[in-house]
Design an enzyme around this catalytic site. Structure first.
Site, PDB file in Angstrom:
ATOM      1  N   SER A   1       0.788  -1.151  -0.011  1.00 27.59           N
ATOM      2  CA  SER A   1       0.062  -0.094  -0.008  1.00 27.59           C
ATOM      3  C   SER A   1       0.813   1.207   0.020  1.00 27.59           C
ATOM      4  O   SER A   1       1.966   1.165   0.437  1.00 27.59           O
ATOM      5  CB  SER A   1      -0.778  -0.177   1.167  1.00 27.59           C
TER       6      SER A   1
ATOM      7  N   TYR B   1      -1.478   0.363   9.949  1.00 25.42           N
ATOM      8  CA  TYR B   1      -1.587  -0.406   8.725  1.00 25.42           C
ATOM      9  C   TYR B   1      -0.466  -0.224   7.721  1.00 25.42           C
ATOM     10  O   TYR B   1       0.131  -1.421   7.252  1.00 25.42           O
ATOM     11  CB  TYR B   1      -2.676   0.371   8.147  1.00 25.42           C
TER      12      TYR B   1
ATOM     13  N   LYS C   1       2.194  -3.426   6.843  1.00 32.09           N
ATOM     14  CA  LYS C   1       2.524  -3.807   5.247  1.00 32.09           C
ATOM     15  C   LYS C   1       3.749  -3.657   5.066  1.00 32.09           C
ATOM     16  O   LYS C   1       4.657  -4.424   4.558  1.00 32.09           O
ATOM     17  CB  LYS C   1       1.743  -2.702   4.387  1.00 32.09           C
TER      18      LYS C   1
HETATM   19  N1  LIG Z   1      -8.628  -1.107  -1.305  1.00 31.99           N
HETATM   20  C1  LIG Z   1      -7.820  -0.356  -1.609  1.00 31.99           C
HETATM   21  O1  LIG Z   1      -7.604   0.968  -1.556  1.00 31.99           O
HETATM   22  C2  LIG Z   1      -6.403  -0.879  -0.991  1.00 31.99           C
HETATM   23  C3  LIG Z   1      -5.237  -0.084  -1.137  1.00 31.99           C
HETATM   24  C4  LIG Z   1      -4.020  -0.529  -0.768  1.00 31.99           C
HETATM   25  C5  LIG Z   1      -3.837  -2.031  -0.659  1.00 31.99           C
HETATM   26  N2  LIG Z   1      -4.855  -2.710  -0.540  1.00 31.99           N
HETATM   27  C6  LIG Z   1      -4.651  -4.082  -0.028  1.00 31.99           C
HETATM   28  O2  LIG Z   1      -5.217  -4.930  -0.993  1.00 31.99           O
HETATM   29  C7  LIG Z   1      -5.745  -5.892  -0.405  1.00 31.99           C
HETATM   30  C8  LIG Z   1      -7.255  -6.344  -0.690  1.00 31.99           C
HETATM   31  O3  LIG Z   1      -7.961  -5.049  -0.182  1.00 31.99           O
HETATM   32  P1  LIG Z   1      -9.417  -5.109  -0.322  1.00 31.99           P
HETATM   33  O4  LIG Z   1      -9.708  -3.536  -0.532  1.00 31.99           O
HETATM   34  O5  LIG Z   1      -9.930  -6.081  -1.424  1.00 31.99           O
HETATM   35  O6  LIG Z   1     -10.077  -5.542   1.041  1.00 31.99           O
HETATM   36  P2  LIG Z   1     -11.244  -6.412   1.405  1.00 31.99           P
HETATM   37  O7  LIG Z   1     -11.405  -6.318   2.894  1.00 31.99           O
HETATM   38  O8  LIG Z   1     -12.461  -6.339   0.503  1.00 31.99           O
HETATM   39  O9  LIG Z   1     -10.675  -8.074   0.993  1.00 31.99           O
HETATM   40  C9  LIG Z   1      -9.803  -8.668   2.069  1.00 31.99           C
HETATM   41  C10 LIG Z   1     -10.175 -10.088   1.948  1.00 31.99           C
HETATM   42  O10 LIG Z   1      -9.520 -10.725   2.815  1.00 31.99           O
HETATM   43  C11 LIG Z   1      -9.869 -11.810   3.517  1.00 31.99           C
HETATM   44  N3  LIG Z   1      -9.285 -11.926   4.905  1.00 31.99           N
HETATM   45  C12 LIG Z   1      -8.929 -10.958   5.700  1.00 31.99           C
HETATM   46  N4  LIG Z   1      -8.174 -11.806   6.727  1.00 31.99           N
HETATM   47  C13 LIG Z   1      -8.056 -13.094   6.265  1.00 31.99           C
HETATM   48  C14 LIG Z   1      -7.508 -13.962   6.777  1.00 31.99           C
HETATM   49  N5  LIG Z   1      -6.677 -14.023   8.103  1.00 31.99           N
HETATM   50  N6  LIG Z   1      -7.511 -15.162   6.186  1.00 31.99           N
HETATM   51  C15 LIG Z   1      -8.357 -15.488   5.049  1.00 31.99           C
HETATM   52  N7  LIG Z   1      -8.913 -14.536   4.543  1.00 31.99           N
HETATM   53  C16 LIG Z   1      -8.910 -13.194   4.971  1.00 31.99           C
HETATM   54  C17 LIG Z   1     -11.299 -11.022   3.934  1.00 31.99           C
HETATM   55  O11 LIG Z   1     -12.424 -11.982   4.343  1.00 31.99           O
HETATM   56  C18 LIG Z   1     -11.645 -10.335   2.491  1.00 31.99           C
HETATM   57  O12 LIG Z   1     -12.563 -11.251   1.649  1.00 31.99           O
HETATM   58  C19 LIG Z   1      -5.554  -5.850   1.155  1.00 31.99           C
HETATM   59  O13 LIG Z   1      -4.360  -6.504   1.438  1.00 31.99           O
HETATM   60  C20 LIG Z   1      -5.195  -4.281   1.194  1.00 31.99           C
HETATM   61  O14 LIG Z   1      -4.366  -3.969   2.576  1.00 31.99           O
HETATM   62  C21 LIG Z   1      -6.056  -2.234  -0.888  1.00 31.99           C
END
Ligand SMILES: NC(=O)c1ccc[n+]([C@@H]2O[C@H](COP(=O)([O-])OP(=O)(O)OC[C@H]3O[C@@H](n4cnc5c(N)ncnc54)[C@H](O)[C@@H]3O)[C@@H](O)[C@H]2O)c1
Length: 836
Positions: free
Chosen positions: A255, A279, A283
């Site tokens: 991120s 957070y 990361k």
């Molecule tokens: N959405 C953004 O803007 C953004 C920006 C930067 C980084 N990210 C990173 O991208 C990734 C996905 O983000 P997102 O927006 O899709 O989030 P999200 O919360 O929609 O999806 C995360 C998924 O991981 C699953 N999960 C969480 N902990 C778990 C575990 N211990 N075991 C199994 N499954 C687990 C959740 O059930 C969920 O389905 C994350 O790692 C997040 O940090 C997202």
């Protein structure tokens, strides 16, 4: 083949939790408290699973059932009953066994074999080159899984559903079925090291794409240990499992939060990472472990992507940002919060900081559309697999994924208000939250240099609209009252002026091309064109086109090509409103499927590009723009909208070097007038660009672009007087008068080509192929020879008449190429809409 429907024995507590989340979000009383066990990382692991029944179910029935499942899901919530479509294992036995190297996962057996308490499979149980997607039920992971399926991968999702959505899983199952792919959804916590290890050992995936985690900076400040555990510790656990299972390829979702408040913007990957949120720290620690794993342990390979702010939804509205329950709503991401407020789901929108040191005082972010984001992952995956196939060392590295353009909170607010002028919500200004940086946006040039990747969806309004469409489509799932929403204006995305490059950014390299000739007419004033060519109401919206992976004015681009394919073949077709006819409905559906199956990118030109001429001229401008735009296309096949692809096994690559020809700048087929410019294969070269410019500058002539190329072939220049050009045209249209000559020219016999080609210098750049190779006319139409019953010709072109036959031919193509109508896409009613 039996057709007993597949059911999972019991509705489990995960489903209950999800239902509860939805009900709770709506304020309904569910008898249980609030949210699913979202923060309990042990959730779902280690329990005894329900008995899973399996079956073999005919493809269509299975897809139909799943589509219905998705469509009718809302009823469950509204009536407060259990979802009649709890997770199912779905077998779609349409696929031939593909590779002896495939892994087989027997559906019901998996429970006993691997010990998972909940694994739901769709597909025929065969997993070829499977990719493991952790967090695949979540927002980004589900979009990734969808693209993997579309690109021909089988997918195994590991998700504990703490924040994911069963809607996403079900949509993915349905898509897998349609695409004849396999998908397994394994309800498993990443922290369950033994079972994750066992799964990886069993599956032997080509790569792990690691999305699972918690992803709200502000939440992390309240629950730091949760983040260190679920982001950092679970990543470590995953790395150890990968090491044990000898899985060597990893793509990790990091991120921009790892940069904190960067000392400079745009942020390059080399800027020192100084996170200001837990957070970001969690990361960053995960990144460090991954780097160590990649550099120290054998042939491990990691691509770390630092995402900026991700938003938007699948362009076909199958997937999107899922509404969160009330507990998580407080952490909502700005674009989601704004869309929810605009739809009446929130009465106020908090914004954090209004007197910051930015252009308008509000915080600045770099919003990247989820579809662009997952494209980058495909590129990374392809690079890893290519390195593996060639025995090269894979290079682990870190890349920013952003647009490179800052968008302020205020700008996002204005974009939403422009989309929903009637929306009534208040804006509440609050102080900047702890953990929130003031201004962060990416310098994405490294990803461009490495993968040729850059964000294609730059228009904020357009991107927000994709989320709105998703929520509209699945309104019942989210219990949305649609009454008001339906009356909202159907906003057409305005074409965007090219955005000024971000300061410090260098424009991507473009081939050196001649400047446009001064004779090029100025673009018409808005409305001028319209007065000559009336447009039908309800023109196609870009988003109505299934499988569009890029919605960028003036094209809808359907990206089906493997980024590593060489040569990379593209097709362009005009679907602009002015040429929209009922038959385009058929031809476009078939063309899109042809492109998808053969792995070609399809550029559907949807606007008039502000030109003053009749539509067919626009092919020239469109092709020039595609040459200029660094699209990655090596060759561009022109096809007219009134042509139906009849033989899917003909590949465009066949045209290159056909019959001993050189690989030249443009390949055409002979016709009554030298060529018919409807079809042709253009190489993306500076010469082609400049020749197209000459064609354009020939000016208004008989047969438009065909006439223009005929005049150039006969030796005329754009600057020649009109009467001279007319004489050139008459030389090239000899075939009208001399049927024997036309016959030889249509066979591309060299003497006939040479006789017609007055400008001999063109021999170095142009080649002719027999007309029937790429431009067959149906039998009886203009001397056409294509007999539908017996010929395997590539396409049938309904030039100047015969359009009423198109539907019949199209249905024949659909049957012979085994194209199945897609019941979930409204492009398939029996009667084409808007017949004109
Ligand atoms: N959405 C953004 O803007 C953004 C920006 C930067 C980084 N990210 C990173 O991208 C990734 C996905 O983000 P997102 O927006 O899709 O989030 P999200 O919360 O929609 O999806 C995360 C998924 O991981 C699953 N999960 C969480 N902990 C778990 C575990 N211990 N075991 C199994 N499954 C687990 C959740 O059930 C969920 O389905 C994350 O790692 C997040 O940090 C997202």
């Amino acid at each position: 083949m039996s057709a007993d429907p597949v059911r999972v024995g019991a509705v489990d507590d995960v489903e209950d939790a999800e239902e509860e989340e939805q009900a709770s979000f709506l304020g309904a009383s569910s008898g249980k408290v609030g949210m699913p066990k979202s923060l309990d990382v042990d959730d779902g692991a280690g329990e005894e699973g329900p008995g899973v029944a399996s079956c073999r179910i005919f493809h269509l029935i299975c897809c139909g059932l799943l589509s219905m499942a998705v469509g009718f899901m809302g009823a469950k919530f509204l009536r407060g009953r259990q979802d009649p479509f709890t997770p199912v294992s779905v077998a779609c036995p349409v696929r031939e066994p593909r590779s002896p190297a495939s892994v087989r996962l027997p559906g019901p057996g998996m429970v006993e074999l691997v010990g998972f308490n909940r694994a739901w499979l769709a597909g025929n149980g065969e997993y070829e080159d499977p990719i493991v997607v952790t967090g695949g039920a979540g927002y980004i992971g589900s979009h990734m899984s969808l693209m993997l399926l579309e690109r021909g991968f089988d997918v195994v999702i590991v998700d504990n559903l703490s924040r994911g959505s069963m809607l996403a899983v079900k949509v993915l199952q349905a898509e897998a079925c349609k695409l004849s792919r396999s998908i397994a959804f394994v309800n498993l916590d990443l922290g369950n090291h033994d079972q994750v290890t066992e799964l990886l050992q069993r599956i032997q995936p080509r790569a792990v794409l690691h999305f699972a985690g918690n992803a709200y900076a502000s939440e992390s400040m309240e629950k730091p240990l949760l983040y260190y555990q679920n982001v950092t510790e679970n990543t470590l656990s995953l790395l150890r499992a990968m090491a044990k299972a000898q899985v060597t390829n990893l793509v990790f979702s990091s991120s921009c939060a790892t940069y904190g408040n960067p000392p400079q913007v745009p942020v390059t990957e080399t800027v020192e990472q100084k996170p200001i949120s837990i957070y970001g720290h969690s990361k960053l620690m995960a990144e460090k472990m991954i780097k160590a794993w990649a550099s120290r342990e054998g042939s491990n390979c990691a691509t770390i992507f630092r995402y900026f702010n991700v938003y938007g939804a699948d362009l076909q509205s199958r997937l999107g940002p899922v509404l969160r329950g009330p507990k998580l709503a407080q952490y909502g991401r700005l674009p989601d919060v704004l869309v929810e407020a605009a739809l009446g789901l929130r009465s106020s929108v908090p914004i954090f900081g209004a007197d910051l040191k930015t252009r308008d005082g509000t915080a600045e972010r770099d919003y990247i559309h989820v579809w662009d984001l997952v494209h980058a992952h495909m590129d990374a995956l392809a690079a890893m697999m290519l390195a593996g196939a060639q025995g090269d060392a894979c290079v682990s590295d870190v890349y920013n994924l952003g647009t490179g353009t800052p968008v302020s909170v205020q700008q996002m607010l204005s974009a939403t208000k422009a989309l929903f002028p009637e929306a009534k919500f208040t804006v509440e200004v609050k102080p900047l939250r702890s953990g929130d940086p003031v201004s962060v946006y990416a310098d994405p040039r490294k990803a461009l240099a490495k993968f040729g990747w850059r964000a294609q969806i730059q228009n904020t309004t357009e991107a927000l609209q994709t989320s709105v469409r998703f929520l509209q489509k699945h309104a019942s799932y989210f219990h949305l009252a649609l009454g008001d929403m339906k009356t909202l204006p159907d906003v057409r995305v305005p074409s965007t002026a090219p955005t000024a490059p971000t300061p410090g950014m260098v424009a991507p390299a473009t081939p050196s091309l001649p400047a446009a000739s001064p004779a090029t007419p100025a673009p018409s004033a808005p409305g001028e064109y319209r007065s000559r060519y009336a447009e039908p109401a309800n023109p196609w919206q870009a988003g109505d086109m299934p499988n569009a992976t890029l919605n960028s004015t003036p094209w809808v681009v359907h990206r089906f090509s493997d980024p590593l394919a060489s040569p990379r073949m593209c097709i362009q077709v005009l679907t602009i409103p002015s040429v929209k006819k009922g038959y385009l409905y058929w031809s476009f559906f078939i063309l899109r499927e042809y492109a998808r199956r053969n792995g070609y990118d399809l550029y559907a030109l949807t606007t008039k590009m502000n030109e003053t001429r009749p539509p067919s001229w626009l092919k020239i401008r469109s092709a020039q723009a595609i040459i200029r735009s660094n699209t990655g296309c090596d060759y561009l096949f022109w096809i007219d909208g009134d042509a139906i692809i009849m033989n899917f096994s003909f590949r465009l690559e066949n045209i290159i070097g056909y019959n001993g020809n050189k690989d030249v700048d443009v390949v055409v087929s002979g016709d009554t007038v030298a060529i018919n410019a409807a079809m042709g294969l253009w190489k993306m070269t500076p010469w082609a660009y400049s020749f197209l410019e000459d064609m354009w500058n020939i000016g208004d002539v008989k047969l438009w672009e065909t006439g223009a190329i005929a005049i150039l072939i006969a030796g005329c220049k754009p600057s020649d007087p009109v009467n001279v050009k007319r004489a050139c045209y008459e030389h090239s249209d000899k075939g009208w008068r001399n049927g024997t000559f036309a016959k030889h020219l249509k066979l591309a016999e060299p003497w006939a080509v040479q006789e017609m080609l007055v400008n001999k210098t063109l021999s170095d750049h142009m080649a002719w192929v027999p007309k029937r190779l790429i431009n067959s006319y149906p039998k009886g139409l203009f001397g056409g020879m294509f007999d539908r019953a017996t010929s395997p010709d590539f396409l049938a072109h309904f030039v100047a008449g015969g359009k009423n036959q198109i539907e019949t031919w199209a249905k024949d193509s659909i049957a012979r190429n085994k194209l199945l109508p897609d019941p979930s896409v409204p492009l398939w009613p029996p009667d084409p809409p808007n017949r004109v």
